[in-house]
Write a protein that holds these residues in place. Structure first.
Motif, PDB file in Angstrom:
ATOM      1  N   ILE A  45       0.854  -1.190   0.000  1.00 48.60           N
ATOM      2  CA  ILE A  45       0.000   0.000   0.000  1.00 48.60           C
ATOM      3  C   ILE A  45       0.892   1.242   0.000  1.00 48.60           C
ATOM      4  CG2 ILE A  45      -1.741   1.297   1.282  1.00 48.60           C
ATOM      5  CD1 ILE A  45      -2.637  -1.372   2.509  1.00 48.60           C
ATOM      6  N   ARG A  46       0.485   2.219  -0.827  1.00 49.23           N
ATOM      7  CA  ARG A  46       1.239   3.469  -0.909  1.00 49.23           C
ATOM      8  C   ARG A  46       0.274   4.629  -1.094  1.00 49.23           C
ATOM      9  NH1 ARG A  46       3.767   6.772  -5.078  1.00 49.23           N
ATOM     10  NH2 ARG A  46       2.690   5.561  -6.662  1.00 49.23           N
ATOM     11  N   GLU A  47       0.420   5.659  -0.256  1.00 48.36           N
ATOM     12  CA  GLU A  47      -0.361   6.873  -0.447  1.00 48.36           C
ATOM     13  C   GLU A  47       0.185   7.589  -1.673  1.00 48.36           C
ATOM     14  OE1 GLU A  47      -0.506   9.132   3.155  1.00 48.36           O
ATOM     15  OE2 GLU A  47      -1.627   7.558   4.187  1.00 48.36           O
ATOM     16  N   ASP A  48      -0.728   8.003  -2.559  1.00 48.71           N
ATOM     17  CA  ASP A  48      -0.352   8.538  -3.862  1.00 48.71           C
ATOM     18  C   ASP A  48      -1.218   9.765  -4.136  1.00 48.71           C
ATOM     19  OD1 ASP A  48       0.678   8.800  -6.431  1.00 48.71           O
ATOM     20  OD2 ASP A  48      -0.560   7.205  -7.276  1.00 48.71           O
ATOM     21  N   GLY A  49      -0.799  10.915  -3.618  1.00 47.06           N
ATOM     22  CA  GLY A  49      -1.607  12.121  -3.787  1.00 47.06           C
ATOM     23  C   GLY A  49      -2.899  11.985  -3.008  1.00 47.06           C
ATOM     24  N   ASP A  50      -4.024  12.217  -3.682  1.00 47.66           N
ATOM     25  CA  ASP A  50      -5.315  12.080  -3.006  1.00 47.66           C
ATOM     26  C   ASP A  50      -5.870  10.667  -3.103  1.00 47.66           C
ATOM     27  OD1 ASP A  50      -5.816  12.198  -5.709  1.00 47.66           O
ATOM     28  OD2 ASP A  50      -7.579  13.488  -5.529  1.00 47.66           O
ATOM     29  N   GLU A  51      -5.071   9.746  -3.641  1.00 50.63           N
ATOM     30  CA  GLU A  51      -5.462   8.341  -3.740  1.00 50.63           C
ATOM     31  C   GLU A  51      -4.518   7.479  -2.916  1.00 50.63           C
ATOM     32  OE1 GLU A  51      -7.197   7.542  -8.115  1.00 50.63           O
ATOM     33  OE2 GLU A  51      -5.059   8.020  -8.059  1.00 50.63           O
ATOM     34  N   THR A  52      -4.927   6.233  -2.722  1.00 51.53           N
ATOM     35  CA  THR A  52      -4.062   5.229  -2.129  1.00 51.53           C
ATOM     36  C   THR A  52      -3.931   4.101  -3.135  1.00 51.53           C
ATOM     37  OG1 THR A  52      -4.755   5.816   0.102  1.00 51.53           O
ATOM     38  CG2 THR A  52      -3.737   3.659  -0.179  1.00 51.53           C
ATOM     39  N   GLU A  53      -2.689   3.721  -3.418  1.00 50.40           N
ATOM     40  CA  GLU A  53      -2.417   2.649  -4.376  1.00 50.40           C
ATOM     41  C   GLU A  53      -2.301   1.321  -3.630  1.00 50.40           C
ATOM     42  OE1 GLU A  53       0.890   1.335  -7.730  1.00 50.40           O
ATOM     43  OE2 GLU A  53       1.323   2.999  -6.378  1.00 50.40           O
ATOM     44  N   PHE A  54      -2.943   0.316  -4.177  1.00 53.20           N
ATOM     45  CA  PHE A  54      -2.865  -1.042  -3.663  1.00 53.20           C
ATOM     46  C   PHE A  54      -2.214  -1.918  -4.725  1.00 53.20           C
ATOM     47  CE2 PHE A  54      -6.062   0.868  -1.121  1.00 53.20           C
ATOM     48  CZ  PHE A  54      -6.037   0.213   0.096  1.00 53.20           C
ATOM     49  N   VAL A  55      -1.223  -2.674  -4.324  1.00 50.84           N
ATOM     50  CA  VAL A  55      -0.584  -3.628  -5.216  1.00 50.84           C
ATOM     51  C   VAL A  55      -0.726  -4.997  -4.564  1.00 50.84           C
ATOM     52  CG1 VAL A  55       1.546  -4.345  -6.351  1.00 50.84           C
ATOM     53  CG2 VAL A  55       1.059  -1.905  -6.029  1.00 50.84           C
ATOM     54  N   THR A  56      -1.349  -5.915  -5.292  1.00 51.06           N
ATOM     55  CA  THR A  56      -1.436  -7.282  -4.782  1.00 51.06           C
ATOM     56  C   THR A  56      -0.481  -8.156  -5.574  1.00 51.06           C
ATOM     57  OG1 THR A  56      -3.277  -7.888  -6.242  1.00 51.06           O
ATOM     58  CG2 THR A  56      -3.840  -7.028  -4.059  1.00 51.06           C
ATOM     59  N   LEU A  57       0.141  -9.074  -4.868  1.00 50.81           N
ATOM     60  CA  LEU A  57       1.027 -10.048  -5.476  1.00 50.81           C
ATOM     61  C   LEU A  57       0.533 -11.422  -5.035  1.00 50.81           C
ATOM     62  CD1 LEU A  57       4.864 -10.022  -5.680  1.00 50.81           C
ATOM     63  CD2 LEU A  57       3.631 -12.074  -5.017  1.00 50.81           C
ATOM     64  N   LEU A  58       0.030 -12.178  -5.988  1.00 52.24           N
ATOM     65  CA  LEU A  58      -0.401 -13.543  -5.730  1.00 52.24           C
ATOM     66  C   LEU A  58       0.592 -14.485  -6.383  1.00 52.24           C
ATOM     67  CD1 LEU A  58      -2.975 -11.820  -5.290  1.00 52.24           C
ATOM     68  CD2 LEU A  58      -4.292 -13.759  -6.099  1.00 52.24           C
ATOM     69  N   ARG A  59       0.944 -15.545  -5.697  1.00 55.76           N
ATOM     70  CA  ARG A  59       1.911 -16.503  -6.228  1.00 55.76           C
ATOM     71  C   ARG A  59       1.216 -17.797  -6.620  1.00 55.76           C
ATOM     72  NH1 ARG A  59       3.623 -14.385  -1.806  1.00 55.76           N
ATOM     73  NH2 ARG A  59       3.342 -16.266  -0.583  1.00 55.76           N
ATOM     74  N   PHE A  60       1.604 -18.304  -7.786  1.00 58.31           N
ATOM     75  CA  PHE A  60       1.056 -19.551  -8.320  1.00 58.31           C
ATOM     76  C   PHE A  60       2.194 -20.405  -8.864  1.00 58.31           C
ATOM     77  CE2 PHE A  60      -2.288 -16.396  -8.717  1.00 58.31           C
ATOM     78  CZ  PHE A  60      -3.426 -17.068  -8.303  1.00 58.31           C
ATOM     79  N   ASP A  61       1.981 -21.704  -8.892  1.00 58.48           N
ATOM     80  CA  ASP A  61       2.979 -22.616  -9.452  1.00 58.48           C
ATOM     81  C   ASP A  61       3.100 -22.503 -10.964  1.00 58.48           C
ATOM     82  OD1 ASP A  61       3.709 -23.683  -7.004  1.00 58.48           O
ATOM     83  OD2 ASP A  61       2.409 -25.441  -7.193  1.00 58.48           O
ATOM     84  N   SER A  62       1.999 -22.138 -11.647  1.00 58.12           N
ATOM     85  CA  SER A  62       1.998 -22.161 -13.109  1.00 58.12           C
ATOM     86  C   SER A  62       0.927 -21.216 -13.650  1.00 58.12           C
ATOM     87  CB  SER A  62       1.696 -23.579 -13.603  1.00 58.12           C
ATOM     88  OG  SER A  62       0.355 -23.920 -13.256  1.00 58.12           O
ATOM     89  N   MET A  63       0.993 -20.959 -14.950  1.00 54.61           N
ATOM     90  CA  MET A  63      -0.047 -20.161 -15.598  1.00 54.61           C
ATOM     91  C   MET A  63      -1.370 -20.919 -15.627  1.00 54.61           C
ATOM     92  SD  MET A  63       0.905 -17.110 -16.123  1.00 54.61           S
ATOM     93  CE  MET A  63      -0.485 -16.559 -17.118  1.00 54.61           C
ATOM     94  N   ASP A  64      -1.338 -22.237 -15.619  1.00 55.28           N
ATOM     95  CA  ASP A  64      -2.586 -22.995 -15.528  1.00 55.28           C
ATOM     96  C   ASP A  64      -3.311 -22.684 -14.223  1.00 55.28           C
ATOM     97  OD1 ASP A  64      -2.299 -24.203 -18.013  1.00 55.28           O
ATOM     98  OD2 ASP A  64      -1.320 -25.988 -17.192  1.00 55.28           O
ATOM     99  N   ALA A  65      -2.563 -22.582 -13.137  1.00 53.38           N
ATOM    100  CA  ALA A  65      -3.160 -22.228 -11.849  1.00 53.38           C
ATOM    101  C   ALA A  65      -3.696 -20.797 -11.881  1.00 53.38           C
ATOM    102  CB  ALA A  65      -2.149 -22.406 -10.726  1.00 53.38           C
ATOM    103  N   VAL A  66      -2.967 -19.892 -12.530  1.00 53.86           N
ATOM    104  CA  VAL A  66      -3.438 -18.510 -12.680  1.00 53.86           C
ATOM    105  C   VAL A  66      -4.767 -18.506 -13.422  1.00 53.86           C
ATOM    106  CG1 VAL A  66      -2.991 -16.293 -13.817  1.00 53.86           C
ATOM    107  CG2 VAL A  66      -1.141 -17.471 -12.613  1.00 53.86           C
ATOM    108  N   LYS A  67      -4.864 -19.271 -14.506  1.00 57.09           N
ATOM    109  CA  LYS A  67      -6.102 -19.306 -15.286  1.00 57.09           C
ATOM    110  C   LYS A  67      -7.250 -19.922 -14.505  1.00 57.09           C
ATOM    111  CE  LYS A  67      -3.959 -19.055 -19.781  1.00 57.09           C
ATOM    112  NZ  LYS A  67      -3.705 -19.655 -21.072  1.00 57.09           N
ATOM    113  N   GLU A  68      -6.950 -20.867 -13.629  1.00 56.29           N
ATOM    114  CA  GLU A  68      -8.014 -21.406 -12.766  1.00 56.29           C
ATOM    115  C   GLU A  68      -8.534 -20.314 -11.841  1.00 56.29           C
ATOM    116  OE1 GLU A  68      -8.863 -24.830  -9.414  1.00 56.29           O
ATOM    117  OE2 GLU A  68      -7.095 -25.043 -10.695  1.00 56.29           O
ATOM    118  N   PHE A  69      -7.647 -19.451 -11.391  1.00 53.22           N
ATOM    119  CA  PHE A  69      -8.046 -18.328 -10.540  1.00 53.22           C
ATOM    120  C   PHE A  69      -8.773 -17.242 -11.324  1.00 53.22           C
ATOM    121  CE2 PHE A  69      -6.817 -13.994  -9.192  1.00 53.22           C
ATOM    122  CZ  PHE A  69      -7.585 -13.912  -8.049  1.00 53.22           C
ATOM    123  N   ALA A  70      -8.186 -16.817 -12.453  1.00 52.81           N
ATOM    124  CA  ALA A  70      -8.643 -15.611 -13.148  1.00 52.81           C
ATOM    125  C   ALA A  70      -9.559 -15.872 -14.330  1.00 52.81           C
ATOM    126  CB  ALA A  70      -7.428 -14.816 -13.622  1.00 52.81           C
ATOM    127  N   GLY A  71      -9.564 -17.080 -14.858  1.00 55.53           N
ATOM    128  CA  GLY A  71     -10.322 -17.355 -16.068  1.00 55.53           C
ATOM    129  C   GLY A  71      -9.421 -17.304 -17.288  1.00 55.53           C
TER     130      GLY A  71
END
Length: 104
Positions: A45-71
Motif C-alpha cells: 500500500i502506498r499513499e499517492d496524492g489524493d489516492e491510495t495505491e494497492f498492489v497485490t502479489l499472488l503466487r502460483f505454481d503455473s499459468m494454468d493455476a493462474v487461469k483457474e483463478f482468473a479465467g
C-alpha cells in the motif's frame, strides 16, 4: 513460480475499508477456493496524492493455476463483489516468472 501483480487505487477515505476487506474477506476467500498451485498473497500500500495505491502479489505454481483463478483472460482483474465502488481506477494484471526467491 508465477507472480500475478495487480495495481488498483482508492480514494484515501476508502483505503482502510479496502485494506480490511482484502485482509479479512478477499484473501481468505481466494485461499478457500483451494486452487491447486496457489501459494499465497501479499499486499503493498502506498499513499499517492489524493489516492491510495494497492498492489497485490499472488503466487502460483503455473499459468494454468493462474487461469483457474482468473479465467481464460488472465490479465482481467478479479474483483470481489462490492469492491468496484471503492476503486477509482485499476490496471490489468501482469504475470512474471519468479526467477529468484530467497528467504532471509
Amino acid at each position: 513460480m508465477i507472480a500475478r501483480i495487480w495495481h488498483g487505487w482508492t480514494k484515501r477515505t476508502d483505503a482502510k475499508t479496502y485494506e480490511n476487506m482484502l485482509r479479512d474477506k478477499i484473501f481468505p476467500s481466494i485461499a478457500a477456493r483451494n486452487i491447486k498451485g496457489y501459494r499465497g498473497a501479499e499486499l503493498f500500500i502506498r499513499e499517492d496524492g489524493d489516492e491510495t495505491e494497492f498492489v497485490t502479489l499472488l503466487r502460483f505454481d503455473s499459468m494454468d493455476a493462474v487461469k483457474e483463478f482468473a479465467g481464460s483472460d488472465e490479465t482481467k482483474p478479479v474483483i470481489f463483489p462490492g469492491v468496484e465502488k471503492l476503486l477509482t481506477r485499476m490496471e490489468p494484471a501482469r504475470h512474471y516468472r519468479i526467477a529468484i526467491a530467497r528467504e532471509l
